[in-house]
Design a protein around this motif. Sequence first.
Motif, short mmCIF file in Angstrom:
data_model
loop_
_atom_site.label_atom_id
_atom_site.label_comp_id
_atom_site.label_asym_id
_atom_site.label_seq_id
_atom_site.Cartn_x
_atom_site.Cartn_y
_atom_site.Cartn_z
N VAL A 3 -1.02 -1.46 11.09
CA VAL A 3 -1.47 -0.67 9.96
C VAL A 3 -1.16 -1.45 8.69
N GLY A 32 0.81 -1.21 0.00
CA GLY A 32 0.00 0.00 0.00
C GLY A 32 0.84 1.27 0.00
N LYS A 90 -0.63 8.84 8.13
CA LYS A 90 -1.92 9.29 8.65
C LYS A 90 -2.25 8.60 9.97
N GLU A 135 1.78 6.61 2.85
CA GLU A 135 1.09 7.72 3.51
C GLU A 135 0.03 7.20 4.48
N GLN A 136 -0.43 5.98 4.27
CA GLN A 136 -1.39 5.37 5.20
C GLN A 136 -0.78 5.27 6.60
#
Length: 269
Positions: free
Chosen positions: A239, A215, A222, A218-219
Amino acid sequence: MEKKVVLITGGSSGIGKSIGTFLASKGYKVYGTTRTPANYPDFDVFDLIQLDVRDVDSIQHAVSHVISKEGRLDVLINNAGVGITGPIEETPHEEILKVFDTNFHGPVHMMKAVLPQMRKQGGGTIVNITSIAGYMGLPFRGFYSATKGALGLITEALRMETKDFGVTITNVAPGDFATNIAAGRYHAPVLDGSPYEDNYAKTIDSINGDVDSGGDPEQVAKAIYSIINKKRPKVHNPVGAFLQKFSLTLKRVLPDKVYEKLLLNHYKL
């Protein structure tokens, strides 16, 4: 309102750079670190300073620099890390020591360096970036799992030791994200005629494929932004993709041998 000051180890690329970029956009004063800032002459997203987490003097110098410039240090994000793969029997021991120096001893030295300042100012937050791999022993990634698992346990212990200081310590465990970690990972060589040759080669292909299809980092950024703005963040914060996070639930509820079978099937071993 005074800007909060953030120090991120391993901030020049990958997840660290994404975290720093996102926090800077939210008004934080961000210092990222790299062993060789001269390699990034055009880096202007946030301040990039020299730090090698394997060198205690380097750590003390960097932390002192930030505190002397800003007068405080609100958030430490222990992000610097390296990967390692190989059969446990065939991985050179000097490489094992290196990965523990970076992934475990480095973050411990960083925490020791910032805690006096955080205690003095009456608060702060430490985020240790571990890995979903740190919750389980993965085939041919045993030493990486061990370093991240050890850091996760230190996080648990240090939270209790520092509970009276106003310091929040938490663990963020990413799954697979599209970064350049594979390029810097140490791979023990696939040895011709080794009893592990076929299975190890297959596993390396699987690991690299997972990272390539991972993925957006930036996930993670955040998630960390949310965590450092909570009064009481959870101890463990995985995450990643749903199935990667769900694997932790399965490990808690399934018998060990059943879970082991799922891993063996995943890696086609």
